[in-house]
Each structure stands twice: as structure tokens, then as C-alpha cells.
Design a protein around this motif. Structure first.
Motif, PDB file in Angstrom:
ATOM      1  N   ILE A 107     -28.713 -35.698   7.579  1.00 37.03           N
ATOM      2  CA  ILE A 107     -27.516 -35.103   8.158  1.00 37.03           C
ATOM      3  C   ILE A 107     -27.361 -33.629   7.799  1.00 37.03           C
ATOM      4  O   ILE A 107     -26.568 -32.916   8.422  1.00 37.03           O
ATOM      5  CB  ILE A 107     -26.241 -35.866   7.731  1.00 37.03           C
ATOM      6  N   GLU A 108     -28.113 -33.185   6.783  1.00 33.72           N
ATOM      7  CA  GLU A 108     -27.991 -31.782   6.370  1.00 33.72           C
ATOM      8  C   GLU A 108     -29.228 -31.405   5.562  1.00 33.72           C
ATOM      9  O   GLU A 108     -29.780 -32.225   4.827  1.00 33.72           O
ATOM     10  CB  GLU A 108     -26.728 -31.572   5.526  1.00 33.72           C
ATOM     11  N   GLN A 143     -22.188 -28.042   4.615  1.00 33.41           N
ATOM     12  CA  GLN A 143     -21.506 -27.893   5.899  1.00 33.41           C
ATOM     13  C   GLN A 143     -20.898 -29.209   6.382  1.00 33.41           C
ATOM     14  O   GLN A 143     -19.916 -29.200   7.119  1.00 33.41           O
ATOM     15  CB  GLN A 143     -22.506 -27.379   6.945  1.00 33.41           C
ATOM     16  N   GLN A 144     -21.480 -30.327   5.971  1.00 34.81           N
ATOM     17  CA  GLN A 144     -21.032 -31.621   6.460  1.00 34.81           C
ATOM     18  C   GLN A 144     -20.026 -32.257   5.493  1.00 34.81           C
ATOM     19  O   GLN A 144     -20.223 -32.260   4.279  1.00 34.81           O
ATOM     20  CB  GLN A 144     -22.225 -32.571   6.633  1.00 34.81           C
TER      21      GLN A 144
END
Length: 291
Positions: free
Chosen positions: A264-265, A277-278
Motif C-alpha cells: 500500500i505504500e 502518506q497512507q
């Protein structure tokens, strides 16, 4: 994020003094200097890896390119698919779909079936060393023999050549005096260092570490982290599944965050760990730093 920030800046009044083994932030490396140059090529590529356990999709179209000499840490909550992804890279777990390329060799899987010969698969596995959570040493063999046996069986080395290589590696990980000791006569940290030496004895191009300190208490785990840091400094390409956030921050070139079978990152440690950021990454780091 304040906890990690205080470790880096030293502004926290109650910050404990870190022991000498703790990996400091690495200085510039050749890899860092060349990172922006087109000449730097991908050494290892995992492309569109998917994996099911029963009806549960544990890896969902995961792809990753790793440059030669790069250290990549993979973090995330338990059950995210981190260890399964690592095991798919050397095909200890066969993916349902996807491919893994190492230099000029590519192994592909379609609908759970390998598209390559057993000889090609063995060639890839010889180039990828792996260190597990458990040490997986033969209890009836000495430390030295645990390292010599794979060399003789896999590489065809003579007993004398394998013994010399084993002694050199035991010296490298600080365990030359334990050459003739059995696993039961070694601490957990010592056994894991023997396991690292065993993997290195096959001269891998890439090393995979699956939470190598998770079975060790923090003090003993530092011995293993010190060896891993040394390998990173020497330019070994490494993928490390870890919950050791400071190792990920100070030794890695890149950090990936996996959740629910997906990346996811990803980015530099300073960005992912200090300014993620997530929201899911922030939740995970907050939980880890509270422990």
C-alpha cells in the motif's frame, strides 16, 4: 511518529542511550550515488504475484523490483502476506500467478503451474539465500557441519574446501569458536548467525530474511541485526521482513508496507516511517511504536 522522530533527533529528554550494536544511519553508499543513473539495472523482479490458501487470497497482484545492492525492508501487520511473499520469491511457496526474475533467469507460474523446468527452478534457488524465523539447523550436526553439508550437496565442493569456507564464514559472523559446537550448545542469537553463515556459504546473489529476530529476546537479537547491517554495508542485496522499525529506518534503502496482501505504500525510510502518506500505515506505525 513522534517516537521515531525523537530517536533520530535526540530531543526526547527520556530517550534511552542506545547500545553500541544498534545500527546507525548508514552513510552514502555506491548504490545511493548511482540510484538516479539509468545504468543501474534491476537485479530481482517479482511481477504480479498472487497466492491463495484455500479460498483466501493472501497475495493480490504484488510486484517489486530490487536493484543490485539494495536493502528493502517489508513491514506491516501480522497476516499481511509479508512472509508468504518472501517465500514465493524462492518458490518455497508456489504462487498461483506471476513470475520472478533474477538477472537473466525468469520463473513463471500460470494457474498454479510452473512454466519452467526443475533445473531452472533449482538454478534460481541456488542464487537466493533465505534465513527463517526459526533457525532450522540440524540438531545432530555441529555448526561447521551445518554449513559444510549444503555446500557439498548443492555446489559439489570438496569436504576440505567446504570446511574452509565454513570457518571463514563463522569468523565473519563472530562464531569461529563455536565451529564444533552443536546447536543445543549455542544461544538463539548464535544459532541464527550460524543459519546466516549457512545461507552465505552457497554464495547467493540475494538474501531473504523472514523476521530473523522474532524468536529472540531483544538483547540476543542485536547480534543478528549487527551481522545483517554488516552484510548491507558490504553491498548484499537484501529483502527483510521485519518488525524492527529502527533497523528498517537506519539500514534500509527502501521500505514497503504490506496490508491485506498488497503493497500500500513504499519509499525511502525517512518518508514512509516519518511522514507516511497512507492512513493505514500511520495506524500500523502508531501501534508498533506503542509496544
Amino acid at each position: 511518529m513522534a517516537c521515531l522522530a525523537s530517536h533520530r533527533s535526540g530531543e526526547s529528554s527520556n530517550q534511552r542511550v542506545l547500545p553500541t550494536w544498534w545500527p546507525s544511519k548508514r552513510g552514502p553508499r555506491v548504490l545511493s550515488e548511482k540510484a538516479a543513473e539509468p545504468a543501474v539495472e534491476t537485479q530481482l523482479a517479482a511481477s504480479h504475484i498472487s497466492k491463495y490458501f484455500g479460498g483466501n487470497k493472501v497475495l493480490d497482484d504484488v510486484s517489486l523490483n530490487v536493484r543490485k545492492g539494495e536493502v528493502v525492508s517489508i513491514i506491516g501487520p501480522s497476516g499481511a502476506g509479508k512472509s508468504t511473499f518472501l517465500r514465493c520469491i524462492n518458490f518455497l511457496e508456489v504462487p498461483y500467478e506471476g513470475s520472478v526474475s533474477l538477472d537473466t533467469l525468469t520463473i513463471s507460474v500460470v494457474n498454479g503451474k510452473l512454466r519452467n523446468s526443475g533445473k531452472e527452478l533449482a538454478a534460481l534457488r541456488r542464487k537466493v539465500g533465505m534465513v527463517f524465523q526459526s533457525f532450522n539447523l540440524f540438531p545432530h550436526l555441529t555448526a561447521q557441519r551445518n554449513i559444510t553439508l549444503p555446500q557439498e550437496r548443492v555446489l559439489g565442493r570438496s569436504r576440505r574446501e567446504a570446511e574452509q569456507r565454513a570457518l571463514n564464514l563463522l569468523r565473519r559472523v563472530g562464531l569461529e569458536a563455536k565451529a564444533h559446537s552443536y546447536p543445543s550448545q549455542c544461544s538463539g542469537g548464535q544459532q541464527q548467525r550460524v543459519a546466516i553463515a549457512r545461507a552465505l556459504a552457497l554464495d547467493p546473489q540475494v538474501m531473504l530474511f523472514d523476521e530473523p529476530t522474532s524468536a529472540l529476546d531483544p538483547e540476543v537479537g542485536t547480534e543478528v541485526l549487527a551481522v545483517m547491517r554488516q552484510l548491507a554495508e558490504e553491498g548484499m542485496t537484501m529483502l527483510v521482513v521485519t518488525h524492527e522499525m529502527r533497523f528498517a529506518q537506519n539500514v534500509s534503502d527502501r521500505v514497503l508496507v504490506m496490508v491485506d496482501g498488497r503493497i500500500i505504500e513504499e519509499g525511502s525510510p525517512d518518508i514512509v516511517l516519518m511522514a507516511p502518506q497512507q492512513e493505514r500505515t500511520r495506524q500500523f506505525l502508531k501501534a508498533v511504536l506503542r509496544e
